[in-house]
Design a protein around this motif. Structure first.
Motif, mmCIF file in Angstrom:
data_model
loop_
_atom_site.group_PDB
_atom_site.id
_atom_site.type_symbol
_atom_site.label_atom_id
_atom_site.label_comp_id
_atom_site.label_asym_id
_atom_site.label_seq_id
_atom_site.Cartn_x
_atom_site.Cartn_y
_atom_site.Cartn_z
ATOM 1 N N LEU A 435 0.822 -1.206 0.000
ATOM 2 C CA LEU A 435 0.000 0.000 0.000
ATOM 3 C C LEU A 435 0.859 1.260 0.000
ATOM 4 O O LEU A 435 0.463 2.283 -0.576
ATOM 5 C CB LEU A 435 -0.936 0.012 1.218
ATOM 6 C CG LEU A 435 -2.139 -0.946 1.167
ATOM 7 C CD1 LEU A 435 -2.851 -0.983 2.510
ATOM 8 C CD2 LEU A 435 -3.106 -0.535 0.070
ATOM 9 N N LEU A 436 2.015 1.168 0.630
ATOM 10 C CA LEU A 436 2.903 2.341 0.659
ATOM 11 C C LEU A 436 3.391 2.719 -0.740
ATOM 12 O O LEU A 436 3.772 3.873 -0.985
ATOM 13 C CB LEU A 436 4.100 2.065 1.573
ATOM 14 C CG LEU A 436 3.791 1.989 3.079
ATOM 15 C CD1 LEU A 436 5.055 1.629 3.852
ATOM 16 C CD2 LEU A 436 3.223 3.306 3.588
ATOM 17 N N THR A 437 3.402 1.755 -1.631
ATOM 18 C CA THR A 437 3.854 2.030 -3.002
ATOM 19 C C THR A 437 2.724 2.456 -3.919
ATOM 20 O O THR A 437 2.956 2.756 -5.090
ATOM 21 C CB THR A 437 4.512 0.770 -3.604
ATOM 22 O OG1 THR A 437 3.523 -0.262 -3.717
ATOM 23 C CG2 THR A 437 5.666 0.294 -2.734
ATOM 24 N N CYS A 438 1.492 2.453 -3.390
ATOM 25 C CA CYS A 438 0.312 2.802 -4.195
ATOM 26 C C CYS A 438 0.054 4.300 -4.168
ATOM 27 O O CYS A 438 0.361 4.989 -3.187
ATOM 28 C CB CYS A 438 -0.917 2.075 -3.668
ATOM 29 S SG CYS A 438 -0.844 0.274 -3.837
ATOM 30 N N SER A 439 -0.520 4.795 -5.231
ATOM 31 C CA SER A 439 -0.897 6.207 -5.291
ATOM 32 C C SER A 439 -2.114 6.458 -4.417
ATOM 33 O O SER A 439 -2.817 5.524 -4.008
ATOM 34 C CB SER A 439 -1.217 6.594 -6.733
ATOM 35 O OG SER A 439 -2.364 5.882 -7.175
ATOM 36 N N ASP A 440 -2.382 7.741 -4.178
ATOM 37 C CA ASP A 440 -3.561 8.109 -3.386
ATOM 38 C C ASP A 440 -4.834 7.586 -4.064
ATOM 39 O O ASP A 440 -5.769 7.158 -3.403
ATOM 40 C CB ASP A 440 -3.645 9.627 -3.220
ATOM 41 C CG ASP A 440 -2.552 10.169 -2.299
ATOM 42 O OD1 ASP A 440 -2.352 11.402 -2.305
ATOM 43 O OD2 ASP A 440 -1.939 9.346 -1.582
#
Length: 569
Positions: A435-440
């Protein structure tokens, strides 16, 4: 010698008659007179009380016995004048009656031959000294399908069967004869033959609420039993249903609190109801027998209703809730389909979903852990129906997309409970790192999905969101067999029929079974023999949901009524 027809109560035994009291007899003549009528007229002469019977006391005695159980037509009589010689008249009478063949089938042919010569039934009756009714009966038998008359001549069928077949059409007579002659067939006789002729329903005209002059169908007369029947039972029920609907309206206009129509053939129990005046809330129950007879019971209350009222007066709680218009299974069915439609629509409104998450976090809910809405179907049929809902399918497509986004392999092992993503056996930090690598935008997509997944079914929130998101159930769901199987309440079904087909159709089928009415609704939707109305949706398929009868007992409707005022229009 003058022939006249005299009412039975104007005929008395002559004191000159050789047969004295206790020796009248005549019982052996009753079957013959009932079957064929009075063939030989009585010999009478006037007296101060009407007419006295000079010859024919046994026939008079038989007619008087018949009159105890049924109506008897005026009796054919030869009237003597004072100057007449009784012996001469009797001889003349015997000679005249001798012209009438005693065999029934010979009589048919004799009467029919005179008809071909242009004689009327009245003229034939006068010629033979018999009643016009007897002539009419004989002519009806003379017009039967010839092979059937031969069956009677060969003593293969009875006179009763022959008489009943006079009410059949030529086609019915031929069909019945084929059944009789077919070695594996069954040709009904007696009362079963009447059922066969009238499609299983022997409906007498005396049971009609409507004016027979307004009836557009065929009425068949039984010349031998003095009864009349409706040839088309389906058409009868259409007329009778409208008449019942009008009767119910009259009772309502008269001020009765409630008029209840029982199902056709339903039993009415006097013991279970108590006479109650209109002013005290008495109701009208209308019972309809399977033979079309309608019986209103005015001023009645069930004992259960009286107990409920007594409990209300004492302030005691209800022993059991009011019967809702939909069964629990039907409510479950509708809740799941409506839930599927709303949460599918919610996927396109992440801003609303975010605010829902915040509301859940502040107020909590029975589902907040976060857990997926279990969508527990109460039957296999409902579960199967839900699987065909396209909104359900689109949500599952999004489930796979989110799993792919988070790097969850579709083949990873899952635990039965948990969200649609599956509680995979993997470390929490693995998911968090992804999730940390996902965009908003991707995170919001996941958040929106989780909110939709944890949206509770069968609640006022589903109703409010359906209104806000302008959800159209028809985009993803159509009324299927499961829907109609679960639809049981006759009052609701008839109200639906009025919506889609009009009040006249609904009234015309008021006494039809729920199955028949539901089929008519489906025909209107599909256009099968009816004007198609495929865009029609029942109250249960629009947002917010509404009821048909104002009976209550629908939790989701009651819940929404309490909260709808909190939202601005």
């Amino acid at each position: 010698m003058k022939l006249n027809h005299i009412n039975l109560d104007n005929l008395k035994t002559s004191p000159l008659n050789v047969r004295k009291n206790g020796e009248k007899g005549g019982e052996d003549l009753i079957p013959s007179i009932k079957a064929m009528g009075l063939i030989q007229p009585l010999l009478v002469r006037p007296n101060c009380e009407g007419f006295e019977v000079i010859a024919g006391q046994r026939r008079l005695s038989a007619l008087q016995e018949i009159a105890k159980s049924e109506a008897v037509d005026p009796v054919p009589c030869l009237i003597m004048e004072d100057k007449d010689d009784a012996n001469a008249i009797e001889v003349s009478l015997i000679e005249n009656i001798a012209r009438l063949p005693m065999d029934v089938l010979d009589q048919f042919e004799a009467f029919q031959a005179l008809v071909k010569e242009g004689r009327s039934a009245e003229e034939i009756a006068t010629h033979f000294g018999v009643t016009e009714k007897l002539v009419t009966q004989r002519l009806a038998i003379a017009n039967l399908y010839p092979p059937i008359r031969k069956l009677y001549c060969g003593e293969e069928i009875t006179m009763t069967t022959l008489q009943i077949l006079t009410m059949a059409t030529t086609r019915q007579q031929k069909d019945w004869y084929k059944l009789f002659k077919f070695k594996d067939g069954y040709a009904p006789e007696g009362w079963q033959l009447k059922n066969w002729l009238f499609g299983g329903e022997q409906i007498l005209t005396c049971n009609a609420l409507f004016d027979l002059e307004s009836y557009g169908g065929t009425i068949i007369s039984d010349l031998f039993e003095e009864e009349q029947y409706f040839a088309d039972s389906k058409l009868f029920w259409e007329y009778q249903s409208r008449a019942i609907a009008e009767l119910m309206e009259e009772y309502k206009e008269d001020g009765w609190s409630e008029v209840i129509l029982l199902d056709v053939g339903a039993h009415w129990s006097v013991y279970e109801h108590v006479d109650t005046p209109k002013e005290e809330g008495g109701k009208v129950y209308i019972r309809v027998s399977s033979n079309g007879e309608v019986t209103p019971y005015e001023g009645q209350l069930s004992r259960e209703e009286i107990k409920r009222r007594e409990r209300e007066e004492k302030g005691l709680p209800e022993e059991k809730p009011v019967r809702p218009e939909l069964t629990k299974a039907m409510q479950n069915y509708l809740a799941l389909h409506r839930h599927a439609a709303v949460r599918s629509s919610l996927l396109e409104h992440s801003d609303i979903a975010l605010r829902l998450v915040v509301a859940h976090m502040m107020a909590g809910s029975s589902l907040w852990t976060v857990s997926a809405e279990p969508q527990k179907a109460s039957s296999e049929a409902i579960e199967q129906s839900l699987s065909h809902n396209t909104a359900q399918a689109s949500f599952e497509t999004e489930t796979q997309a989110i799993r792919s986004l988070l790097g969850i392999n579709v083949n990873d092992p899952v635990i039965d409970q948990g969200s649609g993503l599956g509680e995979v056996i993997r470390d929490l930090h693995d998911i968090f790192a992804k999730l940390l690598t996902c965009s908003d935008e991707e995170v919001m997509r996941c958040l929106t999905y989780l909110m939709a997944e944890s949206l509770q079914s069968g609640t006022a929130m589903i109703e409010q969101l359906g209104v806000m998101l302008k959800v159209d159930m028809s985009d993803n769901w159509q009324m299927d067999d499961c829907f109609f199987d679960l639809l049981r309440d006759k009052e609701v079904i008839n109200a639906m029929l009025a919506e889609i087909g009009g009040e006249d159709i609904a009234k015309g089928n008021l006494t039809s079974t729920a199955k028949v009415q539901k089929q008519i609704i489906q025909d209107f939707i599909s256009g099968n023999g009816r004007q198609q109305n495929k865009d029609w949706q029942p109250h249960y398929a629009v947002f917010p949901m509404s009821a048909y009868p104002e009976r209550g007992g629908m939790e989701v409707i009651d819940q929404y009524e309490k909260i709808k005022g909190w939202y601005k229009a």
